[in-house]
Design a protein around this motif. Structure first.
Motif, PDB file in Angstrom:
ATOM      1  N   VAL A   1       0.839  -1.205   0.000  1.00  0.00           N
ATOM      2  CA  VAL A   1       0.000   0.000   0.000  1.00  0.00           C
ATOM      3  C   VAL A   1       0.875   1.258   0.000  1.00  0.00           C
ATOM      4  N   THR A   2       1.943   1.211  -0.763  1.00  0.00           N
ATOM      5  CA  THR A   2       2.912   2.303  -0.862  1.00  0.00           C
ATOM      6  C   THR A   2       2.571   3.210  -2.043  1.00  0.00           C
ATOM      7  N   PRO A   3       3.276   4.351  -2.182  1.00  0.00           N
ATOM      8  CA  PRO A   3       3.213   5.074  -3.453  1.00  0.00           C
ATOM      9  C   PRO A   3       3.627   4.186  -4.625  1.00  0.00           C
ATOM     10  N   ASN A   4       3.224   4.569  -5.819  1.00  0.00           N
ATOM     11  CA  ASN A   4       3.329   3.702  -6.994  1.00  0.00           C
ATOM     12  C   ASN A   4       4.745   3.219  -7.300  1.00  0.00           C
ATOM     13  N   HIS A   5       5.745   4.070  -7.085  1.00  0.00           N
ATOM     14  CA  HIS A   5       7.108   3.728  -7.503  1.00  0.00           C
ATOM     15  C   HIS A   5       7.695   2.553  -6.725  1.00  0.00           C
ATOM     16  N   LEU A   6       7.093   2.209  -5.590  1.00  0.00           N
ATOM     17  CA  LEU A   6       7.593   1.085  -4.797  1.00  0.00           C
ATOM     18  C   LEU A   6       6.857  -0.221  -5.070  1.00  0.00           C
ATOM     19  N   HIS A   7       5.755  -0.176  -5.789  1.00  0.00           N
ATOM     20  CA  HIS A   7       4.997  -1.404  -6.019  1.00  0.00           C
ATOM     21  C   HIS A   7       5.855  -2.499  -6.644  1.00  0.00           C
ATOM     22  N   ALA A   8       6.537  -2.169  -7.747  1.00  0.00           N
ATOM     23  CA  ALA A   8       7.299  -3.194  -8.458  1.00  0.00           C
ATOM     24  C   ALA A   8       8.475  -3.740  -7.649  1.00  0.00           C
ATOM     25  N   PRO A   9       9.360  -2.893  -7.100  1.00  0.00           N
ATOM     26  CA  PRO A   9      10.498  -3.473  -6.364  1.00  0.00           C
ATOM     27  C   PRO A   9      10.077  -4.322  -5.177  1.00  0.00           C
ATOM     28  N   VAL A  10       9.055  -3.885  -4.433  1.00  0.00           N
ATOM     29  CA  VAL A  10       8.593  -4.682  -3.290  1.00  0.00           C
ATOM     30  C   VAL A  10       7.964  -5.977  -3.781  1.00  0.00           C
ATOM     31  N   ALA A  11       7.113  -5.886  -4.796  1.00  0.00           N
ATOM     32  CA  ALA A  11       6.430  -7.077  -5.292  1.00  0.00           C
ATOM     33  C   ALA A  11       7.404  -8.097  -5.871  1.00  0.00           C
ATOM     34  N   ILE A  12       8.360  -7.629  -6.645  1.00  0.00           N
ATOM     35  CA  ILE A  12       9.330  -8.546  -7.251  1.00  0.00           C
ATOM     36  C   ILE A  12      10.125  -9.276  -6.165  1.00  0.00           C
ATOM     37  N   ALA A  13      10.590  -8.526  -5.178  1.00  0.00           N
ATOM     38  CA  ALA A  13      11.352  -9.144  -4.087  1.00  0.00           C
ATOM     39  C   ALA A  13      10.479 -10.119  -3.299  1.00  0.00           C
ATOM     40  N   ALA A  14       9.222  -9.767  -3.070  1.00  0.00           N
ATOM     41  CA  ALA A  14       8.311 -10.646  -2.331  1.00  0.00           C
ATOM     42  C   ALA A  14       8.049 -11.928  -3.099  1.00  0.00           C
ATOM     43  N   LEU A  15       7.790 -11.806  -4.397  1.00  0.00           N
ATOM     44  CA  LEU A  15       7.556 -13.002  -5.218  1.00  0.00           C
ATOM     45  C   LEU A  15       8.781 -13.906  -5.222  1.00  0.00           C
ATOM     46  N   GLU A  16       9.954 -13.317  -5.336  1.00  0.00           N
ATOM     47  CA  GLU A  16      11.181 -14.118  -5.356  1.00  0.00           C
ATOM     48  C   GLU A  16      11.461 -14.754  -4.002  1.00  0.00           C
ATOM     49  N   ALA A  17      10.917 -14.158  -2.934  1.00  0.00           N
ATOM     50  CA  ALA A  17      11.056 -14.747  -1.598  1.00  0.00           C
ATOM     51  C   ALA A  17       9.961 -15.775  -1.314  1.00  0.00           C
ATOM     52  N   GLY A  18       9.050 -15.965  -2.254  1.00  0.00           N
ATOM     53  CA  GLY A  18       8.024 -16.989  -2.106  1.00  0.00           C
ATOM     54  C   GLY A  18       6.695 -16.507  -1.561  1.00  0.00           C
ATOM     55  N   PHE A  19       6.477 -15.182  -1.520  1.00  0.00           N
ATOM     56  CA  PHE A  19       5.235 -14.654  -0.962  1.00  0.00           C
ATOM     57  C   PHE A  19       4.276 -14.215  -2.074  1.00  0.00           C
ATOM     58  N   PRO A  20       3.005 -14.606  -2.020  1.00  0.00           N
ATOM     59  CA  PRO A  20       1.999 -13.992  -2.880  1.00  0.00           C
ATOM     60  C   PRO A  20       1.894 -12.504  -2.573  1.00  0.00           C
ATOM     61  N   VAL A  21       1.395 -11.734  -3.541  1.00  0.00           N
ATOM     62  CA  VAL A  21       1.365 -10.277  -3.424  1.00  0.00           C
ATOM     63  C   VAL A  21      -0.021  -9.755  -3.771  1.00  0.00           C
ATOM     64  N   LEU A  22      -0.563  -8.915  -2.894  1.00  0.00           N
ATOM     65  CA  LEU A  22      -1.772  -8.142  -3.170  1.00  0.00           C
ATOM     66  C   LEU A  22      -1.366  -6.674  -3.168  1.00  0.00           C
ATOM     67  N   THR A  23      -1.438  -6.021  -4.320  1.00  0.00           N
ATOM     68  CA  THR A  23      -0.944  -4.650  -4.427  1.00  0.00           C
ATOM     69  C   THR A  23      -2.045  -3.680  -4.791  1.00  0.00           C
ATOM     70  N   ASP A  24      -1.891  -2.454  -4.290  1.00  0.00           N
ATOM     71  CA  ASP A  24      -2.816  -1.404  -4.653  1.00  0.00           C
ATOM     72  C   ASP A  24      -2.612  -1.037  -6.117  1.00  0.00           C
ATOM     73  N   LYS A  25      -3.624  -0.386  -6.694  1.00  0.00           N
ATOM     74  CA  LYS A  25      -3.523   0.067  -8.083  1.00  0.00           C
ATOM     75  C   LYS A  25      -2.933   1.482  -8.111  1.00  0.00           C
ATOM     76  N   PRO A  26      -2.445   1.970  -9.284  1.00  0.00           N
ATOM     77  CA  PRO A  26      -2.153   1.183 -10.471  1.00  0.00           C
ATOM     78  C   PRO A  26      -1.029   0.194 -10.189  1.00  0.00           C
ATOM     79  N   LEU A  27      -0.860  -0.739 -11.098  1.00  0.00           N
ATOM     80  CA  LEU A  27       0.075  -1.829 -10.843  1.00  0.00           C
ATOM     81  C   LEU A  27       1.459  -1.312 -10.469  1.00  0.00           C
ATOM     82  N   THR A  28       1.968  -0.334 -11.210  1.00  0.00           N
ATOM     83  CA  THR A  28       3.279   0.262 -10.940  1.00  0.00           C
ATOM     84  C   THR A  28       3.279   1.706 -11.422  1.00  0.00           C
ATOM     85  N   ASP A  29       4.466   2.297 -11.487  1.00  0.00           N
ATOM     86  CA  ASP A  29       4.593   3.680 -11.951  1.00  0.00           C
ATOM     87  C   ASP A  29       4.863   3.786 -13.443  1.00  0.00           C
ATOM     88  N   THR A  30       5.500   2.780 -14.035  1.00  0.00           N
ATOM     89  CA  THR A  30       5.849   2.817 -15.457  1.00  0.00           C
ATOM     90  C   THR A  30       5.567   1.468 -16.107  1.00  0.00           C
TER      91      THR A  30
END
Length: 381
Positions: A85-114
């Motif tokens: 639930v961060t500003p948009n620019h953090l969605h991708a780096p947090v999500a990518i790291a979480a997925l690679e660590a084995g965690f499912p991800v529920l993210t706020d919209k929009p998906l990312t910043d770019t």
């Protein structure tokens, strides 16, 4: 089913959307907050965790520390998914790291910043096979789901015309651009390519494709910063074509003085028009070509509603259901999916739907930059 444990990144003290997510998760009834990294400021993060009653060791100073700490816990203790639930620019780096660590991800919209960040996000999901959900909240309202049954279910004939608008007035003046919520939304480094079209236009876009079941294929858009000195759009409009032949208009603006949260959609089909407004969410109006006007309302005792609407209706008729309950429907269904029991008519948006919204933003900006030229929007739904 035991509650599904989740951790939150962002949403600490002073945030708007974090408390909304946590309240909704509590309403869902099958989710439990067990950890968080609530702010990039370690002191604020610690205060936020304490205020929420989390043990100090589960209130982390950064999102990377959260992922490391939770991954090291026993499987029956660690968080089972990460809510972003961060500003948009953090969605991708947090999500990518979480997925690679084995965690499912529920993210706020929009998906990312770019678009580039969104593609990296999608690549990580493909590479890891991790579950991703996106919180396009308004598609989870009971009456929106009923509208989809009527329109996408082709019970009213082909879609001919759509008019959707999302108008707010909270940024109508230059002096409104103060405070945490306004500052990051008007900052390209944190918000990304889009202002109003990313923040609220994506909701309008998602609502069109959700209710019609028909992708937008091309659009002509004009975006602008109505308030002098702003870098990102705070006002805009687009015409669009649907794959099935329908035509439509979309307005997204945050400078409409006096408007609070004016999301409203009308869809005219061959046999009837369907009308819904978020500020009166329990009313779905169906105006037939040759018949009386109908008012549909939610309620656990409404036997005429279709199963997708009934499944997410929580209260008897006459008891309003709105924003928090819609968010709760998303958390409920995502928690089921984490446990391997996703409902067929899930309330959370998929990664593909999140990518569609990103392509919509990019197409609108390409069009606007070229004198509202008609541009194609890839159909990758």
């Amino acid at each position: 089913m035991r509650p599904v444990r989740y951790a939150m990144v962002g949403g600490g003290e002073g945030a708007f959307i974090g408390p909304v997510h946590r309240t909704a998760a509590a309403i869902a009834g099958n989710c439990q907050l067990v950890a968080g990294a609530f702010s990039r400021d370690p002191a604020r993060a610690a205060r936020s965790g304490e205020a929420l009653g989390l043990p100090a060791e589960r209130s982390y100073p950064s999102w990377s520390a959260l992922l490391d700490g939770e991954r090291d816990l026993p499987a029956d203790e660690r968080a089972e998914f990460i809510a972003i639930v961060t500003p948009n620019h953090l969605h991708a780096p947090v999500a990518i790291a979480a997925l690679e660590a084995g965690f499912p991800v529920l993210t706020d919209k929009p998906l990312t910043d770019t678009i580039a960040a969104a593609e990296s996000f999608a690549n990580a999901a493909d590479r890891t096979g991790g579950l991703v959900g996106v919180t396009h909240t308004y598609a989870a309202y009971p009456m929106v789901r009923q509208a989809r049954e009527l329109v996408a279910g082709n019970r009213l004939g082909a879609v001919r015309r759509v008019a959707v608008r999302y108008t707010q007035g909270w940024l109508a003046r230059a002096e409104d651009a103060v405070g945490k919520q306004a500052e990051w939304r008007l900052d390209p480094a944190r918000s990304g390519l889009a202002g109003a079209f990313g923040d609220i236009g994506t909701h309008a876009f998602n609502l069109v494709e959700t209710i019609t079941g028909d992708p937008i294929t091309r659009l002509s858009a004009e975006l602008r910063a109505a308030v002098p000195g702003r870098t990102l759009d705070d006002d805009g409009a687009a015409m669009f074509h649907l794959a099935g032949g329908g035509r439509g208009t979309l307005i997204a603006s945050q400078v409409c003085a006096g408007d609070a949260n004016g999301l409203a959609i009308s869809i005219w089909c061959e046999e009837a028009g369907v009308h819904w407004a978020q500020e009166n969410p329990n009313v779905l109006r169906v105006a037939r070509r040759n018949g009386p006007e109908e008012i549909w309302t939610p309620g656990a005792d409404r036997g005429y509603l279709d199963p997708p609407a009934m499944r997410v209706t929580r209260t008897p008729s006459g008891h309003p259901e709105g924003y928090l309950e819609a968010f709760a429907n998303i958390y409920h269904d995502f928690a089921l999916a984490v446990r391997g029991r996703p409902p067929e008519d899930r309330c959370y948006a998929s990664l593909a739907e999140g990518m569609r919204s990103m392509r919509f933003i990019a197409a609108a900006h390409r069009s606007s930059a070229d004198n509202a030229r008609w541009v194609e929007l890839e159909n990758d739904a």
